[in-house]
Design a protein around this motif. Structure first.
Motif, PDB file in Angstrom:
ATOM      1  N   UNK A   1      36.297  41.013  31.737  1.00 38.25           N
ATOM      2  CA  UNK A   1      35.261  42.040  31.628  1.00 38.25           C
ATOM      3  C   UNK A   1      34.366  41.826  30.411  1.00 38.25           C
ATOM      4  N   UNK A   2      34.913  41.239  29.356  1.00 36.52           N
ATOM      5  CA  UNK A   2      34.173  41.093  28.116  1.00 36.52           C
ATOM      6  C   UNK A   2      34.159  42.331  27.249  1.00 36.52           C
ATOM      7  N   UNK A   3      34.808  43.398  27.704  1.00 33.51           N
ATOM      8  CA  UNK A   3      34.746  44.665  26.984  1.00 33.51           C
ATOM      9  C   UNK A   3      35.539  44.647  25.673  1.00 33.51           C
ATOM     10  N   UNK A   4      36.521  43.768  25.571  1.00 34.12           N
ATOM     11  CA  UNK A   4      37.353  43.738  24.367  1.00 34.12           C
ATOM     12  C   UNK A   4      36.934  42.660  23.383  1.00 34.12           C
ATOM     13  N   UNK A   5      35.881  41.897  23.691  1.00 32.90           N
ATOM     14  CA  UNK A   5      35.471  40.789  22.825  1.00 32.90           C
ATOM     15  C   UNK A   5      33.960  40.640  22.779  1.00 32.90           C
ATOM     16  N   UNK A   6      33.253  41.768  22.701  1.00 30.74           N
ATOM     17  CA  UNK A   6      31.794  41.761  22.517  1.00 30.74           C
ATOM     18  C   UNK A   6      31.062  40.939  23.564  1.00 30.74           C
ATOM     19  N   UNK A   7      31.502  41.046  24.810  1.00 30.45           N
ATOM     20  CA  UNK A   7      30.824  40.367  25.905  1.00 30.45           C
ATOM     21  C   UNK A   7      31.330  38.979  26.213  1.00 30.45           C
ATOM     22  N   UNK A   8      32.274  38.482  25.431  1.00 29.17           N
ATOM     23  CA  UNK A   8      32.860  37.174  25.694  1.00 29.17           C
ATOM     24  C   UNK A   8      34.206  37.348  26.416  1.00 29.17           C
ATOM     25  N   UNK A   9      34.544  36.380  27.250  1.00 29.31           N
ATOM     26  CA  UNK A   9      35.832  36.435  27.944  1.00 29.31           C
ATOM     27  C   UNK A   9      36.751  35.288  27.548  1.00 29.31           C
ATOM     28  N   UNK A  10      36.216  34.284  26.853  1.00 29.67           N
ATOM     29  CA  UNK A  10      37.083  33.176  26.485  1.00 29.67           C
ATOM     30  C   UNK A  10      36.310  32.020  25.900  1.00 29.67           C
ATOM     31  N   UNK A  11      37.012  30.890  25.799  1.00 26.18           N
ATOM     32  CA  UNK A  11      36.441  29.656  25.271  1.00 26.18           C
ATOM     33  C   UNK A  11      36.860  28.494  26.164  1.00 26.18           C
ATOM     34  N   UNK A  12      35.972  27.531  26.302  1.00 24.28           N
ATOM     35  CA  UNK A  12      36.303  26.278  26.972  1.00 24.28           C
ATOM     36  C   UNK A  12      36.232  25.150  25.944  1.00 24.28           C
ATOM     37  N   UNK A  13      37.284  24.327  25.924  1.00 26.14           N
ATOM     38  CA  UNK A  13      37.350  23.261  24.932  1.00 26.14           C
ATOM     39  C   UNK A  13      36.306  22.186  25.207  1.00 26.14           C
ATOM     40  N   UNK A  14      35.697  21.683  24.137  1.00 27.47           N
ATOM     41  CA  UNK A  14      34.757  20.573  24.244  1.00 27.47           C
ATOM     42  C   UNK A  14      35.520  19.251  24.278  1.00 27.47           C
ATOM     43  N   UNK A  15      34.890  18.256  24.838  1.00 29.65           N
ATOM     44  CA  UNK A  15      35.441  16.912  24.870  1.00 29.65           C
ATOM     45  C   UNK A  15      34.862  16.082  23.719  1.00 29.65           C
ATOM     46  N   UNK A  16      35.564  15.003  23.360  1.00 31.17           N
ATOM     47  CA  UNK A  16      35.071  14.023  22.399  1.00 31.17           C
ATOM     48  C   UNK A  16      34.760  14.660  21.043  1.00 31.17           C
TER      49      UNK A  16
ATOM     50  N   UNK B   1      34.192  22.607  18.426  1.00 31.57           N
ATOM     51  CA  UNK B   1      35.314  22.322  19.313  1.00 31.57           C
ATOM     52  C   UNK B   1      35.326  23.173  20.585  1.00 31.57           C
ATOM     53  N   UNK B   2      34.584  24.288  20.599  1.00 30.79           N
ATOM     54  CA  UNK B   2      34.706  25.239  21.701  1.00 30.79           C
ATOM     55  C   UNK B   2      33.348  25.727  22.170  1.00 30.79           C
ATOM     56  N   UNK B   3      33.261  25.977  23.468  1.00 32.76           N
ATOM     57  CA  UNK B   3      32.096  26.628  24.070  1.00 32.76           C
ATOM     58  C   UNK B   3      32.494  28.047  24.457  1.00 32.76           C
ATOM     59  N   UNK B   4      31.830  29.072  23.917  1.00 34.63           N
ATOM     60  CA  UNK B   4      32.160  30.444  24.307  1.00 34.63           C
ATOM     61  C   UNK B   4      31.747  30.711  25.743  1.00 34.63           C
ATOM     62  N   UNK B   5      32.505  31.550  26.418  1.00 31.41           N
ATOM     63  CA  UNK B   5      32.238  31.899  27.812  1.00 31.41           C
ATOM     64  C   UNK B   5      31.857  33.374  27.864  1.00 31.41           C
ATOM     65  N   UNK B   6      30.683  33.646  28.374  1.00 30.85           N
ATOM     66  CA  UNK B   6      30.208  35.026  28.503  1.00 30.85           C
ATOM     67  C   UNK B   6      30.738  35.654  29.789  1.00 30.85           C
ATOM     68  N   UNK B   7      30.909  36.961  29.747  1.00 37.98           N
ATOM     69  CA  UNK B   7      31.322  37.691  30.946  1.00 37.98           C
ATOM     70  C   UNK B   7      30.225  37.617  32.005  1.00 37.98           C
ATOM     71  N   UNK B   8      30.620  37.460  33.251  1.00 35.33           N
ATOM     72  CA  UNK B   8      29.696  37.450  34.379  1.00 35.33           C
ATOM     73  C   UNK B   8      29.645  38.845  34.999  1.00 35.33           C
ATOM     74  N   UNK B   9      28.524  39.193  35.627  1.00 36.52           N
ATOM     75  CA  UNK B   9      28.440  40.513  36.263  1.00 36.52           C
ATOM     76  C   UNK B   9      29.533  40.752  37.299  1.00 36.52           C
ATOM     77  N   UNK B  10      29.957  39.689  38.000  1.00 37.45           N
ATOM     78  CA  UNK B  10      30.982  39.879  39.026  1.00 37.45           C
ATOM     79  C   UNK B  10      32.407  39.733  38.468  1.00 37.45           C
ATOM     80  N   UNK B  11      32.512  39.555  37.140  1.00 33.87           N
ATOM     81  CA  UNK B  11      33.813  39.479  36.460  1.00 33.87           C
ATOM     82  C   UNK B  11      34.717  38.389  37.047  1.00 33.87           C
TER      83      UNK B  11
END
Length: 368
Positions: free
Chosen positions: A208-223, A240-250
């Motif tokens: 949902x992003x409700x507990x992390x200011x609109x973010x839902x997670x991180x995806x690790x970068x390569x190399x 090292x990380x790409x933040x992942x934003x919440x999508x409208x369809x969760x």
């Protein structure tokens, strides 16, 4: 010093008993334990001075030692005394500084430490003559080894680095559904009204992003650059990380081979007289793996230890095909067990616990 337990003892041994085991010669470290090595319900295991690069992962099997298999499979040796880099997607075996001389009624199990799992360092403990990873049978006398395979980031390790932890058990202290319901009625284990307690406390993913200011997670970068596993707060998140934003369809589509840090929808807690372990949800419901690091210490998320509920951080990797996760989808279960006695120190008290009261959080290596 002798070490004895009551004949009807049933539970996980706490910190004071782990210390007593060492004093009685049941745990045999190469040199004295270091500060915070004994956790409330587990013992951190330290790497020895040599790593062996091997051709493939293995289990020794009955009547075969790990050292014998290393001799058959090793490609070269790496000196860890001054630190060395382990490369991604290679397999290494490292003798540990702790060995065991367990009595017939005590057995042990191992798991990666939380910080290890959040770096996507795949590590398991092996013992001589075993058929299973991370399981040390009752009465085992012998050395312990760590199998290490960094999956995303190359890592800098050294003698004394701690990637794994071990718990000691006697009897069967797992709470069945009825006992878990009784405990939840006395002291809520999760911050929702309709908790699913069948075969453990169900844990679902928060998209949902409700507990992390609109973010839902991180995806690790390569190399990326190297991560020193003993360096705290030394690396910029964006390197090292790409933040992942919440999508409208969760929802979130997991790409095969990619590594994600997500968080549970629920805030959970572990009461002081219990410990918990995350186990994967039924693998038939989805092609993904969640949570390398599975131990939750007594006091995790507990109000009396400064927690007030803590999210479970989920280390997620899709397997062979893209897979869609949906908000609230169950991804694992927390299995609760009784402690043999209350620990002297709970999680978050005096032992430098990094993840008490956490929401979505990367490992301690990254700058907040």
């Amino acid at each position: 010093m002798p070490f004895t337990l009551a004949p009807d003892a049933d539970g996980i041994l706490p910190d004071s008993m782990i210390e007593a085991m060492a004093e009685a010669g049941l745990i045999l470290p190469e040199y004295d334990f270091v500060e915070s090595q004994i956790q409330p319900a587990s013992l951190d295991l330290r790497l020895g001075p040599i790593a062996y690069r091997v051709r493939a992962s293995f289990l020794p099997g009955p009547k075969v030692t790990v050292a014998e298999r290393i001799d058959e499979l090793k490609l070269h040796e790496i000196d860890l005394s001054e630190g060395a880099v382990l490369e991604t997607n290679c397999v290494y075996i490292v003798p540990l500084l702790e060995s065991l001389a367990l009595p017939p009624h005590i057995f042990a199990s191992a798991n990666p430490k939380s910080s290890t799992g959040r770096l996507d360092v795949f590590t398991r403990v092996i013992a001589d003559g075993t058929r299973r990873f991370d399981v040390i049978g009752a009465g085992y006398h012998g050395p312990l080894y760590a199998e290490i395979s960094p999956k995303t980031f190359p890592v800098l390790l050294r003698e004394g680095s701690r990637l794994s932890q071990v718990r000691f058990r006697v009897g069967d202290a797992v709470l069945d559904t009825e006992a878990l319901e009784d405990l939840h009625a006395q002291e809520p284990l999760v911050d929702i009204d309709d908790a699913d307690l069948t075969n453990g406390l169900a844990v679902s993913v928060d998209l949902s992003g409700e507990n992390a200011s609109g973010f839902v997670g991180y995806r690790a970068k390569r190399h990326t650059g190297v991560v020193d596993v003993d360096r705290r707060g030394g690396y910029a998140v964006e390197d090292f990380w790409e933040p992942i934003h919440a999508r409208p369809d969760r929802t979130l589509i997991l790409d095969p081979g990619e590594f994600y840090i997500l968080a549970s929808k629920e805030a959970v807690q572990v009461p002081p007289d219990y410990a918990a372990e995350m186990v994967p949800f039924d693998p038939l419901v989805g092609e993904f793996r969640v949570h390398y690091a599975g131990f939750f210490d007594p006091g995790f998320g507990h109000d009396g230890a400064g927690g007030k509920g803590s999210r479970a951080v989920l280390e997620v990797r899709s397997r062979e095909v893209p897979f869609i996760l949906e908000h609230g989808q169950i991804v694992g279960r927390l299995v609760y067990e009784r402690m043999l006695d209350r620990p002297d120190s709970l999680y978050g008290q005096r032992i430098g616990s990094n993840y008490q009261g956490q929401n979505l959080k990367l490992s301690k290596h990254f700058k907040v």
